[in-house]
Design a protein around this motif. Structure first.
Motif, mmCIF file in Angstrom:
data_model
loop_
_atom_site.group_PDB
_atom_site.id
_atom_site.type_symbol
_atom_site.label_atom_id
_atom_site.label_comp_id
_atom_site.label_asym_id
_atom_site.label_seq_id
_atom_site.Cartn_x
_atom_site.Cartn_y
_atom_site.Cartn_z
ATOM 1 N N GLU A 191 -38.768 -45.678 -2.676
ATOM 2 C CA GLU A 191 -39.418 -44.384 -2.416
ATOM 3 C C GLU A 191 -39.191 -43.507 -3.640
ATOM 4 O OE1 GLU A 191 -39.049 -40.836 0.959
ATOM 5 O OE2 GLU A 191 -38.080 -42.785 1.259
ATOM 6 N N GLU A 242 -43.432 -49.216 -3.478
ATOM 7 C CA GLU A 242 -43.578 -48.113 -2.519
ATOM 8 C C GLU A 242 -44.414 -48.536 -1.311
ATOM 9 O OE1 GLU A 242 -43.149 -43.901 -3.508
ATOM 10 O OE2 GLU A 242 -44.409 -44.394 -5.228
ATOM 11 N N LYS A 243 -45.493 -49.284 -1.570
ATOM 12 C CA LYS A 243 -46.363 -49.728 -0.483
ATOM 13 C C LYS A 243 -45.594 -50.609 0.501
ATOM 14 C CE LYS A 243 -50.859 -51.861 0.419
ATOM 15 N NZ LYS A 243 -52.059 -52.495 -0.197
ATOM 16 N N ASP A 302 -35.422 -39.798 -7.010
ATOM 17 C CA ASP A 302 -35.996 -38.473 -7.222
ATOM 18 C C ASP A 302 -36.011 -38.193 -8.722
ATOM 19 O OD1 ASP A 302 -36.348 -36.824 -4.514
ATOM 20 O OD2 ASP A 302 -34.603 -38.136 -4.286
ATOM 21 N N ASN A 340 -29.574 -43.961 -3.384
ATOM 22 C CA ASN A 340 -30.262 -42.732 -3.779
ATOM 23 C C ASN A 340 -29.918 -42.360 -5.214
ATOM 24 O OD1 ASN A 340 -31.469 -42.193 -1.173
ATOM 25 N ND2 ASN A 340 -29.448 -41.542 -0.480
ATOM 26 N N ARG A 400 -34.236 -44.797 -2.811
ATOM 27 C CA ARG A 400 -34.988 -43.570 -3.086
ATOM 28 C C ARG A 400 -34.631 -43.085 -4.488
ATOM 29 N NH1 ARG A 400 -36.852 -38.511 0.000
ATOM 30 N NH2 ARG A 400 -36.750 -36.875 -1.581
ATOM 31 N N GLY A 433 -42.574 -50.235 1.197
ATOM 32 C CA GLY A 433 -41.542 -49.421 1.829
ATOM 33 C C GLY A 433 -40.145 -49.744 1.361
ATOM 34 N N HIS A 474 -40.014 -39.878 -5.608
ATOM 35 C CA HIS A 474 -40.496 -38.499 -5.496
ATOM 36 C C HIS A 474 -40.333 -37.817 -6.856
ATOM 37 C CE1 HIS A 474 -40.694 -38.563 -1.042
ATOM 38 N NE2 HIS A 474 -39.691 -39.428 -1.177
#
Length: 231
Positions: A32, A26-27, A4, A106, A2, A29, A34
């Motif tokens: 991710e 992203e598609k 951010d 992350n 992920r 999975g 944001h």
């Protein structure tokens, strides 16, 4: 993984995240992403995120309050392995750094803007500062996209041929070799015979030597003394 991203220009990321490798990641999975609008954490009626520098001088500086509020909100939801600030005076971004980041779970990526960010942001929140080159851009959005693309393609499963990433330039400490495809001859230019031989050992040796020669010619700074002696 992920990621951010914090930016004063979140719409900048719309097209790159809707197309290309990052969209594929992203598609599937596997990654991710944001994007957070720093103005959502801005001050007052006009959601102010910047101010003039103490001591005077040209340019504007990102205030600490919005950045602290945004990052603290994110950290309240999950643990982050790194908070990355993209800045011209950070450590140089290279393939080994991309490799290390691709193994993390992350990440927060803070895009600078204007003249600078309040130094207290860097002192208290940032854990890694990265530069993508000795050049000043209008903001950290372009470097953020570069970083995310370089890292995402290394996440297992993102590329259709995962082995391809392992043979890219810089993965072995030097540039990649030359490549050819059909036709075997084009406008008098012929593909090296060894590549047509089907002899895998000879082909691998040719590619190794060719990579060394290209690196010596184009980026000799990448070669240690032991490799220079091979040529």
């Amino acid at each position: 993984m992920r990621i951010d991203v914090i930016s004063v220009m979140p719409r900048f990321f719309q097209s790159p995240l809707d197309t290309g490798l990052l969209a594929i990641a992203e598609k599937k999975g596997l990654v991710e992403i944001h994007v957070h609008n720093l103005h959502d954490y801005g001050l007052g009626r006009y959601r102010q995120v910047d101010d003039t520098p103490f001591g005077g001088g040209a340019g504007m500086v990102l205030r600490p309050e919005p950045v602290f509020a945004c990052i603290e909100t994110l950290k309240a939801e999950r643990a982050y392995d790194a908070v990355i600030f993209l800045t011209p005076d950070g450590q140089g971004f290279d393939q080994p750094t991309a490799n290390r980041l691709s193994m993390l779970k992350n990440l927060i990526v803070l895009c600078g803007h204007y003249k600078a960010v309040d130094e207290r942001i860097r002192t208290r929140l940032v854990t890694m500062e990265i530069s993508v080159g000795d050049v000043v851009l209008s903001g950290g959005e372009i470097p953020a996209l570069l970083l995310m693309d370089a890292v995402a393609r290394l996440v297992p499963g993102v590329l259709g041929d995962g082995e391809s990433a392992l043979t890219d330039s810089f993965q072995t400490g030097m540039l990649d070799c030359e490549y050819y495809t059909r036709p075997a001859e084009f406008r008098g230019m012929k593909v090296p015979d060894v590549l047509l031989s089907g002899h895998h050992r000879n082909i691998e040796e040719w590619r190794r030597r060719n990579a060394l020669e290209r690196t010596k010619k184009r980026r000799p700074d990448l070669l240690g003394s032991d490799r220079k002696e091979e040529l």
